[in-house]
Scaffold this motif. Structure first.
Motif, PDB file in Angstrom:
ATOM      1  N   ASP A  55      -5.605  -5.262   9.858  1.00 56.78           N
ATOM      2  CA  ASP A  55      -6.238  -4.149   9.145  1.00 56.78           C
ATOM      3  C   ASP A  55      -5.243  -3.002   9.045  1.00 56.78           C
ATOM      4  O   ASP A  55      -4.612  -2.626  10.045  1.00 56.78           O
ATOM      5  CB  ASP A  55      -7.494  -3.658   9.878  1.00 56.78           C
ATOM      6  N   ILE A  56      -5.118  -2.459   7.852  1.00 51.61           N
ATOM      7  CA  ILE A  56      -4.285  -1.281   7.615  1.00 51.61           C
ATOM      8  C   ILE A  56      -5.226  -0.130   7.276  1.00 51.61           C
ATOM      9  O   ILE A  56      -5.949  -0.175   6.293  1.00 51.61           O
ATOM     10  CB  ILE A  56      -3.287  -1.525   6.472  1.00 51.61           C
ATOM     11  N   VAL A  57      -5.219   0.901   8.124  1.00 55.36           N
ATOM     12  CA  VAL A  57      -6.210   1.962   8.052  1.00 55.36           C
ATOM     13  C   VAL A  57      -5.605   3.269   7.547  1.00 55.36           C
ATOM     14  O   VAL A  57      -4.567   3.716   8.041  1.00 55.36           O
ATOM     15  CB  VAL A  57      -6.852   2.199   9.441  1.00 55.36           C
ATOM     16  N   ASP A  58      -6.257   3.859   6.557  1.00 54.46           N
ATOM     17  CA  ASP A  58      -5.960   5.203   6.077  1.00 54.46           C
ATOM     18  C   ASP A  58      -4.504   5.405   5.664  1.00 54.46           C
ATOM     19  O   ASP A  58      -3.745   6.098   6.347  1.00 54.46           O
ATOM     20  CB  ASP A  58      -6.337   6.224   7.160  1.00 54.46           C
ATOM     21  N   PRO A  59      -4.060   4.818   4.550  1.00 56.12           N
ATOM     22  CA  PRO A  59      -2.676   4.967   4.103  1.00 56.12           C
ATOM     23  C   PRO A  59      -2.263   6.429   3.903  1.00 56.12           C
ATOM     24  O   PRO A  59      -3.035   7.226   3.400  1.00 56.12           O
ATOM     25  CB  PRO A  59      -2.662   4.211   2.769  1.00 56.12           C
ATOM     26  N   GLN A  60      -1.008   6.731   4.266  1.00 54.95           N
ATOM     27  CA  GLN A  60      -0.484   8.082   4.093  1.00 54.95           C
ATOM     28  C   GLN A  60       0.850   8.096   3.358  1.00 54.95           C
ATOM     29  O   GLN A  60       0.974   8.700   2.326  1.00 54.95           O
ATOM     30  CB  GLN A  60      -0.336   8.780   5.456  1.00 54.95           C
ATOM     31  N   THR A  61       1.888   7.433   3.896  1.00 54.43           N
ATOM     32  CA  THR A  61       3.206   7.418   3.263  1.00 54.43           C
ATOM     33  C   THR A  61       3.757   6.000   3.239  1.00 54.43           C
ATOM     34  O   THR A  61       3.444   5.186   4.104  1.00 54.43           O
ATOM     35  CB  THR A  61       4.205   8.327   4.007  1.00 54.43           C
ATOM     36  N   ILE A  62       4.611   5.719   2.261  1.00 58.21           N
ATOM     37  CA  ILE A  62       5.176   4.386   2.120  1.00 58.21           C
ATOM     38  C   ILE A  62       5.976   4.006   3.352  1.00 58.21           C
ATOM     39  O   ILE A  62       5.799   2.927   3.923  1.00 58.21           O
ATOM     40  CB  ILE A  62       6.066   4.311   0.863  1.00 58.21           C
ATOM     41  N   SER A  63       6.881   4.872   3.782  1.00 63.04           N
ATOM     42  CA  SER A  63       7.777   4.530   4.890  1.00 63.04           C
ATOM     43  C   SER A  63       7.020   4.286   6.185  1.00 63.04           C
ATOM     44  O   SER A  63       7.341   3.360   6.939  1.00 63.04           O
ATOM     45  CB  SER A  63       8.822   5.643   5.091  1.00 63.04           C
ATOM     46  N   THR A  64       6.004   5.090   6.454  1.00 66.02           N
ATOM     47  CA  THR A  64       5.222   4.912   7.677  1.00 66.02           C
ATOM     48  C   THR A  64       4.462   3.601   7.659  1.00 66.02           C
ATOM     49  O   THR A  64       4.434   2.844   8.632  1.00 66.02           O
ATOM     50  CB  THR A  64       4.227   6.074   7.851  1.00 66.02           C
ATOM     51  N   THR A  65       3.838   3.282   6.533  1.00 67.92           N
ATOM     52  CA  THR A  65       3.071   2.046   6.407  1.00 67.92           C
ATOM     53  C   THR A  65       3.969   0.825   6.568  1.00 67.92           C
ATOM     54  O   THR A  65       3.656  -0.104   7.313  1.00 67.92           O
ATOM     55  CB  THR A  65       2.400   1.963   5.038  1.00 67.92           C
ATOM     56  N   VAL A  66       5.081   0.814   5.858  1.00 65.43           N
ATOM     57  CA  VAL A  66       5.985  -0.332   5.893  1.00 65.43           C
ATOM     58  C   VAL A  66       6.487  -0.580   7.307  1.00 65.43           C
ATOM     59  O   VAL A  66       6.458  -1.716   7.799  1.00 65.43           O
ATOM     60  CB  VAL A  66       7.170  -0.116   4.932  1.00 65.43           C
ATOM     61  N   LEU A 102       0.843  -1.172   0.000  1.00 65.60           N
ATOM     62  CA  LEU A 102       0.000   0.000   0.000  1.00 65.60           C
ATOM     63  C   LEU A 102       0.888   1.234   0.000  1.00 65.60           C
ATOM     64  O   LEU A 102       2.070   1.166   0.286  1.00 65.60           O
ATOM     65  CB  LEU A 102      -0.883  -0.002   1.256  1.00 65.60           C
ATOM     66  N   SER A 103       0.333   2.380  -0.286  1.00 65.36           N
ATOM     67  CA  SER A 103       1.142   3.583  -0.293  1.00 65.36           C
ATOM     68  C   SER A 103       1.595   3.933   1.106  1.00 65.36           C
ATOM     69  O   SER A 103       2.662   4.458   1.311  1.00 65.36           O
ATOM     70  CB  SER A 103       0.342   4.755  -0.857  1.00 65.36           C
ATOM     71  N   SER A 104       0.789   3.633   2.135  1.00 64.58           N
ATOM     72  CA  SER A 104       1.161   3.792   3.534  1.00 64.58           C
ATOM     73  C   SER A 104      -0.061   3.704   4.391  1.00 64.58           C
ATOM     74  O   SER A 104      -1.151   3.529   3.915  1.00 64.58           O
ATOM     75  CB  SER A 104       1.844   5.131   3.764  1.00 64.58           C
ATOM     76  N   CYS A 105       0.115   3.828   5.719  1.00 68.69           N
ATOM     77  CA  CYS A 105      -1.046   3.805   6.575  1.00 68.69           C
ATOM     78  C   CYS A 105      -0.761   4.512   7.870  1.00 68.69           C
ATOM     79  O   CYS A 105       0.361   4.607   8.301  1.00 68.69           O
ATOM     80  CB  CYS A 105      -1.511   2.388   6.877  1.00 68.69           C
ATOM     81  N   SER A 106      -1.822   5.033   8.502  1.00 72.64           N
ATOM     82  CA  SER A 106      -1.676   5.716   9.771  1.00 72.64           C
ATOM     83  C   SER A 106      -1.917   4.776  10.928  1.00 72.64           C
ATOM     84  O   SER A 106      -1.636   5.105  12.056  1.00 72.64           O
ATOM     85  CB  SER A 106      -2.657   6.893   9.842  1.00 72.64           C
ATOM     86  N   SER A 107      -2.442   3.562  10.648  1.00 72.79           N
ATOM     87  CA  SER A 107      -2.736   2.629  11.721  1.00 72.79           C
ATOM     88  C   SER A 107      -2.751   1.205  11.197  1.00 72.79           C
ATOM     89  O   SER A 107      -3.324   0.924  10.166  1.00 72.79           O
ATOM     90  CB  SER A 107      -4.091   2.970  12.359  1.00 72.79           C
ATOM     91  N   VAL A 108      -2.089   0.301  11.937  1.00 72.54           N
ATOM     92  CA  VAL A 108      -2.111  -1.121  11.625  1.00 72.54           C
ATOM     93  C   VAL A 108      -2.510  -1.864  12.886  1.00 72.54           C
ATOM     94  O   VAL A 108      -1.918  -1.652  13.941  1.00 72.54           O
ATOM     95  CB  VAL A 108      -0.739  -1.632  11.137  1.00 72.54           C
ATOM     96  N   ARG A 109      -3.511  -2.724  12.788  1.00 73.47           N
ATOM     97  CA  ARG A 109      -3.943  -3.462  13.969  1.00 73.47           C
ATOM     98  C   ARG A 109      -4.195  -4.922  13.614  1.00 73.47           C
ATOM     99  O   ARG A 109      -4.614  -5.246  12.509  1.00 73.47           O
ATOM    100  CB  ARG A 109      -5.214  -2.851  14.561  1.00 73.47           C
ATOM    101  N   VAL A 110      -3.910  -5.792  14.598  1.00 70.14           N
ATOM    102  CA  VAL A 110      -4.153  -7.222  14.428  1.00 70.14           C
ATOM    103  C   VAL A 110      -5.604  -7.515  14.765  1.00 70.14           C
ATOM    104  O   VAL A 110      -6.076  -7.171  15.857  1.00 70.14           O
ATOM    105  CB  VAL A 110      -3.228  -8.052  15.330  1.00 70.14           C
ATOM    106  N   VAL A 111      -6.316  -8.139  13.862  1.00 69.44           N
ATOM    107  CA  VAL A 111      -7.699  -8.523  14.090  1.00 69.44           C
ATOM    108  C   VAL A 111      -7.763  -9.877  14.789  1.00 69.44           C
ATOM    109  O   VAL A 111      -8.517 -10.076  15.740  1.00 69.44           O
ATOM    110  CB  VAL A 111      -8.484  -8.570  12.761  1.00 69.44           C
ATOM    111  N   ASP A 112      -6.928 -10.815  14.329  1.00 68.28           N
ATOM    112  CA  ASP A 112      -6.916 -12.159  14.918  1.00 68.28           C
ATOM    113  C   ASP A 112      -5.659 -12.875  14.448  1.00 68.28           C
ATOM    114  O   ASP A 112      -5.040 -12.485  13.443  1.00 68.28           O
ATOM    115  CB  ASP A 112      -8.158 -12.937  14.495  1.00 68.28           C
TER     116      ASP A 112
END
Length: 210
Positions: free
Chosen positions: A179-190, A13-23
């Motif tokens: 879940d990866i929520v609201d991508p913003q920048t590549i480096s932040t998401t990765v 993805l291009s990036s994300c502001s939040s990554v969370r484990v669902v299960d």
């Protein structure tokens, strides 16, 4: 001790502001899982994102004393540009096994949801404005912050680890839904995605916590 390969396949993805484990789930029959050789593969047409992702994950695995390789050291850059048949994948597995790899970690985007959030408007009211003129002036549009809608995307990602030297009933080692929520920048998401996976693998005792 069997050698291990992780192939991490992710549609970047291009990036994300939040990554969370669902299960997540771990195969309880596997008491010891000690990877010795790790191949990391990010599936994306964005070569920059692929390289950043693979290098970031490699560095994290190396901290856990896991010998890691990025896919660009093994395959050409066009490897992920086309779909592979089951026969081609089986041939690839045999080739990797011949090179000392024996496990695969696959991460794919299972779906994308479009979300919309509404922020309600509000007035900036000053209680010191006691005269009629000031009171009237307060409730004009210049002192009103209108509500607005903001749209964002949630990417549902699944990461799975397979031991390619086991039978079908024992091959799955670990699987996690994120879940990866609201991508913003590549480096932040990765960075956040990699850290979340590593943390969960530690919690589930797939790899040793450092």
């Amino acid at each position: 001790m069997r050698k291990v390969i992780y192939i991490l396949i992710i549609v970047m993805l291009s990036s994300c502001s939040s990554v969370r484990v669902v299960d997540s789930w771990k195969n309880d029959e596997i008491l010891v899982f000690k990877p010795k050789k790790l191949l990391i593969l990010g599936v994306t047409q964005n070569l920059t994102a692929r390289k950043i992702f693979e290098e970031e994950l490699k560095n994290e695995f190396m901290k856990h004393n896991i010998n890691a390789y990025v896919s660009t050291d093994i395959f050409d850059t066009s490897f992920t540009d086309s779909q592979k048949t089951e026969e081609e994948i089986n041939t690839l597995v045999n080739e990797l096994s011949g090179k000392g790899f024996d496990a695969v970690i696959i991460s794919v985007v299972k779906g994308v949801d479009e979300k919309k959030n509404y922020s309600q408007g509000y007035y900036n009211v000053g209680y010191s404005w006691r005269r009629f003129g000031r009171y009237y002036y307060t409730y004009q549009d210049i002192y009103y912050n209108p509500g607005y809608y903001s749209e964002y995307k949630v990417y549902h990602v699944e990461a799975s680890i397979y031991n390619i030297n086991e039978g079908d009933d024992k091959s799955l080692v670990w699987v996690g839904a994120l879940d990866i929520v609201d991508p913003q920048t590549i480096s932040t998401t990765v960075k956040e995605y990699v850290n979340t996976i590593i943390s969960r693998l530690e919690i589930d005792r797939v790899i040793t916590r450092i």
